[in-house]
Design a protein around this motif. Structure first.
Motif, PDB file in Angstrom:
ATOM      1  N   THR A 138      27.110  52.345   7.660  1.00  0.00           N
ATOM      2  CA  THR A 138      26.208  53.439   8.007  1.00  0.00           C
ATOM      3  C   THR A 138      25.659  53.286   9.429  1.00  0.00           C
ATOM      4  O   THR A 138      25.683  52.197  10.010  1.00  0.00           O
ATOM      5  N   GLU A 338      19.953  56.389   1.948  1.00  0.00           N
ATOM      6  CA  GLU A 338      21.333  56.131   2.396  1.00  0.00           C
ATOM      7  C   GLU A 338      22.248  55.928   1.189  1.00  0.00           C
ATOM      8  O   GLU A 338      23.380  56.435   1.154  1.00  0.00           O
ATOM      9  N   GLU A 340      21.862  57.125  -1.809  1.00  0.00           N
ATOM     10  CA  GLU A 340      22.067  58.392  -2.510  1.00  0.00           C
ATOM     11  C   GLU A 340      23.178  59.201  -1.839  1.00  0.00           C
ATOM     12  O   GLU A 340      23.989  59.850  -2.506  1.00  0.00           O
ATOM     13  N   LYS A 341      23.214  59.161  -0.510  1.00  0.00           N
ATOM     14  CA  LYS A 341      24.298  59.861   0.224  1.00  0.00           C
ATOM     15  C   LYS A 341      25.639  59.226  -0.125  1.00  0.00           C
ATOM     16  O   LYS A 341      26.642  59.936  -0.323  1.00  0.00           O
TER      17      LYS A 341
END
Length: 346
Positions: A138, A338, A340-341
């Protein structure tokens, strides 16, 4: 006639001088090439606490062997397992000081330099290895890595996992209520101590070699660790239950000084990164395979595996993220956003 003889002699002497000078220059050139080649070779120590027979160590030995072969020995990374060289905080200090060194440590030690990295190693975050590996890719982690580099630590990779940590006891644990008052051995880390307290246990930070006898003699009611640890240390002889709390995911990063990294050519850097990435994938596959294999072996040895109320434990351990003022405010929510994405994309 006499003149011609002198001229002939002069030409011969001159030719011999040219040949001699040419030979000297050739030797000097060859010597210079050899000197340059020797200067281009770099020896790097890789230090880790894991023992030589552990999966992670074996994977890193294979990776460094491949790097050595692909660079014709010019990038010679020697693996020193089992704490032969400085580990933990001292390991990272070697990197910061610019030694020809690669430190292999979990993210909590990187947190001494960039605090939010330690939060990424916090409790009850990841449900699978894939979630963790996706998190490492990320923008959030890229930003933290950039901060680390400014402090003298280049994060080569943080993709090496070695298993989820669970509760290993004789008592069946399914809810936080079941853990109340239980003395559980933990490493001497504030993050571990705070987490086990939040889960309802009474953490006992004793040296790991004393854990077997501690459980056997009733000094502690159990410990926390991975499937591989339970099998490899024969703790199944004194504990018969593993409860899948997944309260921590065991993972490590590999760190090097930016100054040392810049000694490598672009091609050498490319080779190192390719082999580290391939090694991480191979390591994850090996851990998944061994998790299943050792779980079956433990069941055959009389160990029972128990599912737990993960939501209840997660709710309690969320408070741990407020106990470290050096972490960014709301870091738990940031990390979970993050995740959850990541889950939505899987």
């Amino acid at each position: 006639m006499h003149y011609n003889n002198n001229f002939t002699t002069f030409k011969k002497v001159n030719s011999m001088k040219k040949l001699l000078i040419g030979s000297v220059l050739t030797a000097a050139t060859l010597f210079g090439v050899a000197t340059t080649a020797a200067a281009d070779k770099i020896n790097i120590n890789m230090s880790l606490v894991f023992t030589e027979n552990e999966v992670l160590t074996q994977q890193l030995i294979q990776v460094t062997d491949k790097i050595r072969a692909r660079t014709d020995g010019d990038v010679n990374i020697q693996v020193f397992p089992g704490g032969q060289l400085p580990v933990y905080k001292d390991n990272l200090e070697q990197v910061v000081n610019g030694a020809d060194w690669i430190a292999v440590e979990d993210l909590s030690y990187l947190g001494d330099f960039v605090p939010d990295f330690a939060a990424l190693a916090g409790p009850s975050l990841y449900r699978s290895y894939d979630e963790y590996l996706a998190m490492m890719k990320t923008d959030m982690v890229a930003d933290l890595s950039a901060q680390a580099e400014k402090k003298g630590i280049k994060v080569l990779t943080a993709d090496y996992v070695f298993g989820f940590r669970h509760m290993i006891t004789n008592k069946v644990i399914r809810t936080p209520e079941d853990m109340k008052g239980m003395r559980i051995r933990v490493p001497g880390s504030q993050l571990f101590i705070s987490t086990l307290k939040a889960m309802g246990a009474a953490p006992a930070p004793i040296p790991f070699p004393e854990t077997y006898s501690g459980v056997q003699q009733g000094v502690v009611d159990g410990f926390e660790g991975s499937i591989l640890t339970m099998y490899g240390t024969k703790m199944y002889e004194v504990t018969k239950n593993m409860s899948f709390t997944k309260h921590f995911l065991g993972s490590v990063g590999l760190y090097i000084s930016p100054k040392v990294w810049d000694k490598l050519t672009a091609e050498q850097q490319k080779i190192v990164m390719e082999e580290l990435e391939a090694g991480a994938i191979s390591n994850t596959n090996a851990v998944v395979k061994l998790d299943a294999e050792f779980k079956q072996k433990l069941e055959d040895l009389g160990v029972t595996f128990n599912e737990v109320d993960s939501a209840a434990f997660s709710k309690l351990t969320a408070e741990v993220y407020n106990q470290f003022p050096q972490w960014s405010k709301g870091i738990h929510g940031t990390i979970n956003a993050e995740l959850e994405k990541i889950r939505a994309a899987q």
